[in-house]
Scaffold this motif. Structure first.
Motif, short mmCIF file in Angstrom:
data_model
loop_
_atom_site.label_atom_id
_atom_site.label_comp_id
_atom_site.label_asym_id
_atom_site.label_seq_id
_atom_site.Cartn_x
_atom_site.Cartn_y
_atom_site.Cartn_z
N UNK A 25 -40.57 53.05 12.59
CA UNK A 25 -40.02 52.46 13.81
C UNK A 25 -38.52 52.28 13.59
N UNK A 26 -37.72 52.74 14.54
CA UNK A 26 -36.27 52.62 14.47
C UNK A 26 -35.81 51.77 15.64
N UNK A 27 -35.20 50.63 15.34
CA UNK A 27 -34.74 49.69 16.36
C UNK A 27 -33.22 49.81 16.48
N UNK A 28 -32.75 50.21 17.65
CA UNK A 28 -31.31 50.32 17.90
C UNK A 28 -30.79 48.93 18.23
N UNK A 29 -30.14 48.30 17.28
CA UNK A 29 -29.73 46.89 17.40
C UNK A 29 -28.23 46.83 17.63
N UNK A 30 -27.83 46.81 18.88
CA UNK A 30 -26.41 46.80 19.22
C UNK A 30 -25.79 45.44 18.90
N UNK A 31 -24.57 45.47 18.42
CA UNK A 31 -23.87 44.26 18.03
C UNK A 31 -23.25 43.59 19.25
N UNK A 32 -23.08 42.26 19.14
CA UNK A 32 -22.46 41.51 20.23
C UNK A 32 -23.07 40.14 20.36
N UNK A 33 -22.41 39.28 21.11
CA UNK A 33 -22.85 37.89 21.24
C UNK A 33 -24.26 37.77 21.80
N UNK A 34 -24.63 38.69 22.68
CA UNK A 34 -25.95 38.61 23.30
C UNK A 34 -27.07 38.84 22.29
N UNK A 35 -26.75 39.47 21.16
CA UNK A 35 -27.77 39.79 20.17
C UNK A 35 -28.00 38.65 19.17
N UNK A 36 -27.19 37.61 19.23
CA UNK A 36 -27.24 36.57 18.20
C UNK A 36 -28.55 35.79 18.18
N UNK A 37 -29.21 35.70 19.33
CA UNK A 37 -30.35 34.79 19.45
C UNK A 37 -31.46 35.10 18.44
N UNK A 38 -31.90 36.34 18.36
CA UNK A 38 -33.01 36.69 17.47
C UNK A 38 -32.67 37.83 16.51
N UNK A 39 -31.39 38.14 16.35
CA UNK A 39 -31.02 39.23 15.45
C UNK A 39 -31.45 38.93 14.02
N UNK A 40 -31.41 37.66 13.61
CA UNK A 40 -31.83 37.31 12.25
C UNK A 40 -33.30 37.67 12.04
N UNK A 41 -34.12 37.56 13.08
CA UNK A 41 -35.53 37.93 12.97
C UNK A 41 -35.65 39.45 12.77
N UNK A 42 -34.87 40.19 13.54
CA UNK A 42 -34.88 41.65 13.40
C UNK A 42 -34.53 42.06 11.98
N UNK A 43 -33.47 41.47 11.44
CA UNK A 43 -33.00 41.84 10.11
C UNK A 43 -33.98 41.40 9.03
N UNK A 44 -34.64 40.27 9.24
CA UNK A 44 -35.59 39.79 8.24
C UNK A 44 -36.84 40.66 8.20
N UNK A 45 -37.33 41.07 9.35
CA UNK A 45 -38.55 41.88 9.40
C UNK A 45 -38.27 43.32 8.96
N UNK A 46 -37.09 43.83 9.29
CA UNK A 46 -36.76 45.22 8.99
C UNK A 46 -36.86 45.50 7.50
#
Length: 206
Positions: free
Chosen positions: A134-155
């Motif tokens: 699974x490849x998740x395209x995780x664009x950077x920016x303020x809108x991504x701050x909410x759950x980006x830590x979850x994405x990075x932890x699970x990845x």
């Protein structure tokens, strides 16, 4: 875990053939970068379900390289009020070794944290059962701050594409700070992203 090629030869060499099957990959990048070229390579190397949560399916299909190397790329629309359900509906019964691309994961990260975590867990289970990626395209920016830590932890693998613009060049450096089941890159890899992905052999001038 069998390594699955990324479609980018220099990365496959660095990683001993590719990325371990069953992995979740987060590709972090600026929205104005050429990161979609990396998604294109992932989608071409074997059968792929390309799920678009923002752009129309027609727009994605028009931008993808037409000649698949190994397997067919199927683009599906995952926009709407419930992107969690749309992505999970589109990933039912994955074929052996199939790749799932979610472009982008932002609308899902914007949801409830507990629901998002459960979604990632289920997506991981499905690609693991299929021995795919699974490849998740995780664009950077303020809108991504909410759950980006979850994405990075699970990845299992985090690709961080860093694009800088100077008066004389656009430089793209790929940093791989996290790689479960393998070795992360010790230094950034300079890429040339034009209409394809290749290694940038030009020398940096201080």
């Amino acid at each position: 875990m069998e390594p699955l090629p990324t479609g980018i030869s220099v990365l496959d060499r660095e990683f001993g053939g590719g990325i371990p099957s069953g992995s979740v990959v987060a590709l972090k990048a600026d929205a104005a970068s050429q990161s979609e070229l990396i998604l294109d390579r992932f989608s071409r190397v074997r059968a792929c379900r390309y799920l678009t949560t923002v752009r129309s399916a027609d727009a994605v299909e028009a931008g993808l390289t037409a000649d698949d190397e190994e397997g067919e790329t199927v683009v599906r629309d995952a926009t709407g009020d419930d992107p969690f359900a749309a992505v999970l509906d589109a990933t039912a019964e994955l074929a052996e070794g199939e790749t799932v691309v979610v472009d982008s994961v932002g609308p899902l990260e914007a949801g409830d944290r507990e629901e998002y975590g459960a979604f990632l867990g289920e997506l991981r289970r499905r690609v693991d059962d299929a021995g795919g990626l699974a490849v998740l395209h995780a664009l950077k920016g303020a809108a991504a701050d909410r759950n980006r830590v979850v994405t990075e932890q699970v990845a299992d693998v985090v690709f961080d594409l860093r694009t800088t613009v100077t008066g004389t060049e656009i430089a793209n450096r790929l940093v791989v700070p996290k790689f479960r089941g393998g070795a992360a890159l010790e230094e950034p890899l300079k890429l040339k992203l034009t209409d394809s992905v290749s290694v940038d052999t030009s020398r940096d001038i201080a």
